[in-house]
Enzyme design. Structure first.
Site, mmCIF file in Angstrom:
data_model
loop_
_atom_site.group_PDB
_atom_site.id
_atom_site.type_symbol
_atom_site.label_atom_id
_atom_site.label_comp_id
_atom_site.label_asym_id
_atom_site.label_seq_id
_atom_site.Cartn_x
_atom_site.Cartn_y
_atom_site.Cartn_z
ATOM 1 C CE LYS A 31 34.918 27.591 33.263
ATOM 2 N NZ LYS A 31 34.268 28.879 33.452
ATOM 3 N NE ARG A 50 36.005 51.569 36.914
ATOM 4 C CZ ARG A 50 35.790 52.248 38.050
ATOM 5 N NH1 ARG A 50 34.601 52.785 38.285
ATOM 6 N NH2 ARG A 50 36.746 52.380 38.947
ATOM 7 C CB SER A 108 44.495 30.532 35.782
ATOM 8 O OG SER A 108 43.619 30.291 34.697
#
Lengths: 206, 298
Positions: free
Chosen positions: B84, B168, B239
């Site tokens: 990242k 969605r 996590s």
């Protein structure tokens, strides 16, 4: 050879695509364009009645574990033993090699061309795919490190075999499913057509 | 590199994400965790210094990981290694490219370095994955050169509700675009807002031009199956694995559920005997405390 966008009439050949992980959907599109009837395979019963089988690109370690957990190994071996063709691309080639399922007498070296920064595309001459070179996409690709006397090397890149064939098994280190050129899959469909015709003849003799 | 080779094309960049489809990408903070992930069947690992749940708990500025740790993970596993960079921090991305990571996640989980601009991802050879909460955000990132999109969800909560909302938003947005007539696309692009060229491409194809994964809140095999059924092409789990009671088993189970997402019996079998999932967080209190990560970078 027609481009993928112009479908050929269906041959009715049922071609399984191992759909545990990887770019299996891209394979189904090419197979459909060549007149095949693709069947996604996640369970042993989905291997029944197939004329051919594709083991796609993906992560070979993950696909290997998922074959075991889905109980597919015996069915895959039966498919191969029955003389039904298999196409393995990239991770699929590794899964087919003699250190894994042993469908082809060769060993593939994983990530041989390097990490993603070394991934590349290049024009490749492929025996049986016509005179024009084929655009080949190599993603963290393997190459063929060792191969037995029964194995035909049908394409090489930079001195390393990247497409091989032995009997009913065709394997390549690149991704013919990621381009619009169906010629590599057409080699496999021709193998599948021949094998299905021989199977039908045998059935008729019995 | 051999003769006449072309690297870092759009097809090469999206190609690796194509190979990760149907798989699980797991957050890891040590080489040992990376090995556990690989043995469980992960298709890639995300190397980071702290998992999002710890970043959330500890506070402070979250930055790119220590290069020594990234190298250690690269040496420990043969699957792709992602890492990242902070939003807009193109120098961190340059460092990650120099380390030859396989994918860079320009991530809202880290503290943003630029509150206006994202990284010019076309300037890099390493491909990028970016988070999105809706279609406009996804298409803006693609316009900047992202080769893979993931939902943002709400990282470190073990609560899948935000990932569901984002998935969605993205998929229904795609369906709406594909209903429009060509002359209506310019107005749609203005409204999203997103580059017209990308909008036209999505409207014609009925799908994003890059793979779409889910991230942010997956904690159980059923969560993974839910997101696949909602249109994710693979799952990132942060996590949810290493903050659970039995990471090895939970990792294997989430891999199994991501592959066999349409087979409830398989998902049920995978869900048995995993021990405790990570303890989750409600979104409401985080929102009240202005602690949502998903609003970073828009």
């Amino acid at each position: 050879m027609p481009p993928v966008s112009e479908p050929t009439p269906p041959s009715g050949l049922k071609v399984g695509v191992l759909a545990l992980q990887g770019d299996f959907e891209a394979h189904t599109k090419v197979l459909r364009a060549l007149g095949g009837v693709p069947v996604e395979v996640r369970t042993p019963d989905q291997l029944d009645g197939l004329d051919g089988l594709v083991i796609p690109g993906g992560e070979s370690t993950a696909i290997g574990k998922l074959i075991a957990s889905a109980g597919l190994e015996a069915g895959l071996r039966a498919h191969h033993a029955a003389g039904r063709p298999i196409l393995g691309t990239c991770a699929g080639m590794i899964v087919c090699d003699s250190e894994h399922l042993g469908f082809i007498d060769a060993t593939a070296r994983r990530n041989a061309f390097g990490r993603q920064l070394q991934s590349f595309e290049a024009d490749l001459d492929v025996e049986g795919a016509g005179d024009e070179p084929l655009r080949a996409v190599f993603i963290r690709a393997p190459w063929v490190e060792t191969w037995g006397p029964g194995v035909d090397v049908i394409a090489s890149y930079d001195g390393h075999p990247v497409a091989i064939r032995e009997g009913t098994v065709l394997a390549c280190a690149f991704h013919p499913e990621l381009t619009d050129d169906p010629r590599f899959h057409a080699i496999f469909m021709a193998m599948t057509t021949t094998s299905a015709a021989a199977g039908a003849e045998e059935g008729a003799r019995r | 590199m051999g003769p006449m080779a072309e690297r870092a094309t759009f097809r090469i960049k999206t190609g690796l994400a194509e190979m990760l489809k149907g798989g699980v990408i797991m957050d890891v903070v040590t080489p040992e965790e990376a090995k556990i992930a690989e043995e469980a069947g992960a298709v890639a690992v995300m190397a980071l210094e702290r998992v999002p749940a710890d970043i959330r708990r500890d506070g402070g500025v979250a930055r790119m990981s220590d290069p020594a740790m990234i190298k250690g993970i690269q040496e420990a596993v043969s699957i792709p290694v992602m890492a990242k960079a902070r939003i807009g921090h193109f120098a961190e991305a340059q460092v990650l490219e120099a380390l030859a990571v396989d994918y860079i996640d320009e991530s809202e989980v880290l503290t943003p370095a630029d509150e206006v601009n994202h990284i010019d991802k076309l300037a890099f050879e390493v491909p990028f994955v970016c988070g999105a909460t809706n279609l406009g955000e996804a298409l803006r990132r693609i316009g900047e050169g992202a080769a893979m999109i993931r939902s943002k969800g709400e990282a470190g909560t073990g609560n899948v509700v935000e990932a569901v909302r984002h998935m969605r938003e993205i998929t229904s947005g795609i369906r709406r675009l594909s209903q429009l007539r060509p002359e209506e696309l310019a107005a749609a692009a203005k409204e999203l807002p997103a580059p017209l060229e990308v909008v036209q491409e999505v409207a014609a194809a009925g799908r994003l031009p890059v793979p779409l994964f889910c991230a942010g809140g997956i904690a159980t095999p059923a969560d993974a199956a839910l997101m696949m059924q909602l249109g994710a092409e693979g799952n990132f789990v942060g996590s949810g694995i290493f903050k659970s009671e039995d990471p090895r088993r939970r990792a294997r189970a989430i891999v199994e559920a991501t592959t066999h997402y349409n087979d409830p019996e398989r998902v049920a079998a995978a869900s048995i005997g995993l021990g405790e999932a990570m303890s989750g967080l409600e979104i409401g209190p985080l929102e009240a405390a202005d602690a949502l990560l998903q609003h970073r970078g828009g």
